[in-house]
Enzyme design. Structure first.
Site, PDB file in Angstrom:
ATOM      1  N   ASP A   1     -10.127  -3.489  -5.181  1.00  0.00           N
ATOM      2  CA  ASP A   1      -9.240  -2.528  -4.531  1.00  0.00           C
ATOM      3  C   ASP A   1      -9.231  -1.246  -5.365  1.00  0.00           C
ATOM      4  O   ASP A   1      -9.045  -1.308  -6.584  1.00  0.00           O
ATOM      5  CB  ASP A   1      -7.816  -3.144  -4.494  1.00  0.00           C
ATOM      6  CG  ASP A   1      -6.789  -2.236  -3.832  1.00  0.00           C
ATOM      7  OD1 ASP A   1      -7.143  -1.125  -3.404  1.00  0.00           O
ATOM      8  OD2 ASP A   1      -5.613  -2.656  -3.753  1.00  0.00           O
ATOM      9  N   HIS A  19      -8.169  -5.010  -0.815  1.00  0.00           N
ATOM     10  CA  HIS A  19      -7.031  -4.250  -0.326  1.00  0.00           C
ATOM     11  C   HIS A  19      -6.677  -4.619   1.121  1.00  0.00           C
ATOM     12  O   HIS A  19      -7.548  -4.783   1.969  1.00  0.00           O
ATOM     13  CB  HIS A  19      -7.293  -2.743  -0.405  1.00  0.00           C
ATOM     14  CG  HIS A  19      -6.058  -1.939  -0.126  1.00  0.00           C
ATOM     15  ND1 HIS A  19      -5.111  -1.717  -1.105  1.00  0.00           N
ATOM     16  CD2 HIS A  19      -5.571  -1.386   1.002  1.00  0.00           C
ATOM     17  CE1 HIS A  19      -4.114  -1.030  -0.576  1.00  0.00           C
ATOM     18  NE2 HIS A  19      -4.362  -0.822   0.696  1.00  0.00           N
ATOM     19  N   SER A  32       0.824  -1.206   0.000  1.00  0.00           N
ATOM     20  CA  SER A  32       0.000   0.000   0.000  1.00  0.00           C
ATOM     21  C   SER A  32       0.868   1.270   0.000  1.00  0.00           C
ATOM     22  O   SER A  32       1.662   1.449  -0.914  1.00  0.00           O
ATOM     23  CB  SER A  32      -0.950  -0.073   1.199  1.00  0.00           C
ATOM     24  OG  SER A  32      -2.002   0.816   1.059  1.00  0.00           O
TER      25      SER A  32
END
Ligand code: NAG
Ligand code: NAG
Length: 408
Positions: free
Chosen positions: A348, A378, A192
């Site tokens: 995501d 995600h 991320s």
């Protein structure tokens, strides 16, 4: 009395249903577990909104509770020696194998950058600690987990610069020798926002003529790679998806740059671009860089550009900075990048960031392994600890480690 209880009961049920129920796609495995996990995240997010509204504590301050919940003190175990150190003034947690095969064998190393939207997270959270130990034991490698400073207390470029300082410090002959690390077998990796920092550092390091030791590989797990178009097909398709709804991702982006709420609102409306950043929109053009299957359902229109109303100050200028948005560099700057592993998830908002980077790197001649999870969401890789342990997290971890084994 009776009526009162019934009303209370109904209110309780509908509130619970409201929090738990979220249209989660059928394809996702262990849907109930994800619904429950998500209801916790959503409740906390609402609490954070209320708290900020009442002036008690700012939104990210309340959300930071997630980090504290999973924070541990990393300690050595039978196989792994864990130490907490400072590299050029930045805190790091260092994981080393306890046993050395032979005195002459040098080890591989992975510099790991945790996720959390530059605002949350810590290398000391148990899922990151577990992942580091697994990598150390399975690869007989050194893992360096960086505790970079966080926004909103430290806006861009401080988190990035912390990471860059650590990487520069580590990539010195003397330092590597101290940990028996092979100078030709070092990777940077992150998930991320950590994937964002990893990609940015990899690019910037190549631009330093005096830098002798370079990275061999970059492994990006559902990375954030651009702030210009916050309405790509994946942002549209997944705007209410669990764990990272669009509002939260936009919030992370805006807090990374500034605490000015006007910037957040402009980003929500996708009208935050200025003349400087809009000249770079061609590098994040999903109509050109996504496979047809991903944009068939969506019509491309370039994000609006605001002239003049947004002053060309810090946050506005940061938009066009590739250290914040690694997708914004021209092809020539991609060509000599080390080989890449890119993990993306179907459900995501950041899916298209990862896919576009894979497309652009490949077109520039970089060796890319793109692993796409059709049932992924995600943050999945983080869900390895009971009660929020997901089967998909185990598969992702195994495939990620396998790639590192074969490519580093
Ligand atoms: C994006 O690509 C499409 C073609 O796929 C093109 O029509 C459009 O002008 C491009 N937009 C930008 C901003 O580069
Ligand atoms: C895209 O544009 C076409 C033609 O203008 C239109 O028929 C279609 O509804 C649009 N699709 C979306 C998702 O907006």
């Amino acid at each position: 009395m009776r009526l009162g209880s019934i009303i209370l009961f109904v209110a309780f049920c509908s509130l619970t249903a409201y929090y738990v129920y979220e249209p989660i796609p059928e394809e996702i495995e262990e849907r109930w577990k994800l619904m429950l996990t998500n209801s916790f995240f959503r409740s906390l997010s609402h609490l954070a909104d209320i708290s900020e509204l009442l002036g008690l504590k700012d939104y990210m301050g309340v959300m930071y509770f997630i980090t504290l919940l999973e924070k541990i003190a990393p300690v050595s175990d039978e196989h792994v020696k864990v130490t907490e150190e400072k590299f050029d003034g930045v805190e790091v947690v260092l994981y080393q194998p306890k046993h050395r095969g032979s005195d002459t064998d040098l080890r591989r190393a992975i510099i790991y950058l945790h996720g959390g939207g530059w605002c949350l997270g810590s290398s000391r959270m148990s899922p990151y600690d577990l992942l580091a130990r697994k990598v150390v034991t399975e690869l007989d490698a050194v893992v360096l987990s960086v505790e970079y400073r966080l926004a909103p207390a430290h806006h861009f470029p401080i988190p990035y610069e912390d990471v860059y300082r650590v990487v520069k410090h580590f990539l010195q002959k003397g330092v590597l020798a101290q940990y028996y690390v092979h100078p030709g077998r070092i990777a940077v990796s992150g998930d991320s926002a950590g994937g964002n920092l990893a990609a940015a550092v990899t690019q910037q390091l190549l631009k330093e003529p005096s830098q002798q030791i370079q990275l061999k590989a970059q492994a990006l797990i559902y990375p954030v790679l651009q702030a210009l178009d916050l309405y790509t097909p994946s942002y549209q398709q997944n705007q209410y998806m669990p764990i990272l709804p669009r509002t939260l991702m936009v919030r992370f982006w805006s807090e990374y740059f500034t605490s000015d709420k006007a910037f957040f609102r402009a980003m929500m409306a996708n009208t935050h671009n200025n003349p400087e950043s809009s000249s770079l929109l061609k590098f994040v053009n999903w109509s050109a860089f996504l496979p047809e299957t991903y944009h068939r359902k969506y019509n491309y229109s370039a994000p609006a550009v605001t002239e003049g109303t947004v002053a060309m100050d810090g946050p506005s200028r940061s938009l066009a900075d590739p250290r914040a948005s690694p997708l914004l560099v021209p092809d020539a700057a991609l060509r000599s990048l080390p080989k890449a592993y890119i993990l993306t998830c179907e459900y995501d908002v950041l899916r298209d960031d990862g896919i576009m980077y894979a497309t652009r790197l490949r077109a520039a001649g970089v060796e890319v392994t793109h692993e796409h999870y059709d049932t992924g969401f995600h943050g999945a890789l983080m869900f390895t600890v009971w009660p929020t342990d997901f089967l998909i997290a185990r598969r992702m971890t195994d495939n990620y480690i396998k790639w590192l084994k074969e490519n580093l």
